[in-house]
Enzyme design. Structure first.
Site: not given
Length: 382
Positions: A72, A74, A105, A139-140, A168, A354
């Site tokens: 992903h 995003d 990520d 995805e997020e 991931e 994150h």
């Protein structure tokens, strides 16, 4: 503006991707950059936009088994810029690390996918089998218009994925120390237990739903759903929210709202869990409403060609044999595995994902490319 780095092409591409502020569901041009690179080495590329979500599907080759890289573009919002060492959307080298939102990520993984494909195709222009790349920008976020929709299209076409590497961040302390060969299922519940509101001094004229709900909640949290197995821990129910009342001390509330989640193994099904929960609530004589939301079924890739190629490649690049785990949350692998594909998650260290100052080790950026290339060589090399 794109950055340049003469030391390593994966690092250059990683920096270019981080510079694009692709906060969910925005892609900010990341996919266009990747698609151009893949087209230049002979991939057929198809953009797939659903709602406000950009996705693409790219393939090279015409026959034989299909190995897919999935990921992903995003990222989550950067948070408080003041807590970052540098602009979160400027990839910055700090000591031995590369800092930026999405570094771990999973933009460094995306760059490794592209560069590994380039190096493999240059070495094997007539390689056996097929290579695929499946990328989303959802995805997020809610994950409704991303990988799941692309898989619907591919399934309708009869497209069969044999092996899938999801990029991931699977590692814990060192690159390649752990890979994910499956994930637990995730089932969400919204429970409302009804009572009768009243003055707290006259409880005989009211019916306190909190008092009624507590024994049932205790039973739910102590229920043994399964014993787990060699790949999965036992199923776990966790209550995340209990809310009732109006913030005053003299009113018995009319209802209590409870949110809980079950992470479950392959030993049980979502339908079994739902029926058992409802039976427990019924046994306690509750007046309730219960809404369910299934985030994903459990999936498992047992030892086989893909897992062997992954572990052998990691061992060759890093000198370590990875632990194989099904722990952690969900990933888009849950949308790919039901097609029958073997799915393994292989990526960077997840320690700072994150967080402010998200980072990867500079030395790990080209090493993940080497790992991905090793997987390609072992499965599709001629």
């Amino acid at each position: 503006m794109p950055t340049t780095d003469d030391r390593d092409p994966t690092l250059t591409l990683t920096k270019d991707l981080i510079a694009r502020p692709s906060v969910t569901p925005e892609d900010a041009g990341c996919q266009a950059l990747m698609m151009t690179r893949l087209q230049q080495i002979g991939f057929s590329v198809e953009a797939m936009r659903f709602g406000d979500v950009d996705n693409f599907w790219a393939t090279r080759g015409t026959t034989g088994p299909l190995l897919v890289f999935a990921g992903h573009t995003d990222v989550v919002p950067p948070g408080d810029d003041a807590k970052w060492q540098s602009d979160p959307f400027t990839a910055t080298e700090v000591g031995e690390d590369l800092v930026g939102r999405g570094a771990a990520d999973m933009k460094a993984s995306l760059a490794s996918m592209v560069v590994a494909c380039e190096r493999f195709v240059w070495a094997h222009p007539d390689h056996q089998g097929r290579i695929g790349v499946l990328i989303t920008s959802d995805e997020e976020g809610p994950a409704r218009d991303g990988t799941v929709k692309v898989m619907d299209v591919l399934t309708a076409r009869g497209e069969k994925i044999d092996w899938c590497i999801v990029g991931e961040p699977s590692s814990t302390r060192d690159l390649g120390d752990l890979v994910k060969n499956g994930r637990r299922g995730s089932l969400n519940a919204t429970l409302t237990v009804h009572g009768t509101q009243g003055h707290i001094a006259y409880p005989h004229l009211a019916d306190n739903p909190i008092h009624r709900a507590l024994p049932a909640l205790d039973a739910l949290t102590n229920e043994v759903w399964d014993a787990g197995n060699e790949f999965f821990d036992p199923t776990s129910l966790q209550i995340s929210t209990v809310q009732a009342g109006q913030g005053v001390t003299n009113v018995i509330p009319g209802q209590v709202d409870v949110l809980f989640n079950l992470r479950f193994s392959t030993d049980v099904t979502a339908e079994f869990i739902k029926a058992r929960c409802e039976a427990i609530l019924d046994q306690h004589g509750l007046d309730y409403d219960l809404q369910w939301s299934l985030s994903g079924e459990p999936f498992l890739t047992e030892p086989g060609a893909l897992l062997q190629a992954v572990t052998d490649s990691i061992d060759a690049v890093t000198g370590r044999h990875p632990e194989v785990s099904t722990g952690g949350g969900t990933s888009d692998g849950r949308f790919i595995a039901p097609s029958g594909a073997q799915v393994v998650e292989v990526g960077h260290v997840n320690e700072t994902i994150h967080q402010c100052n998200e980072r990867v080790k500079l030395a790990d950026v080209p090493r993940l490319t080497d790992i991905y290339l090793g997987i390609l060589e072992r499965l599709l090399g001629s």
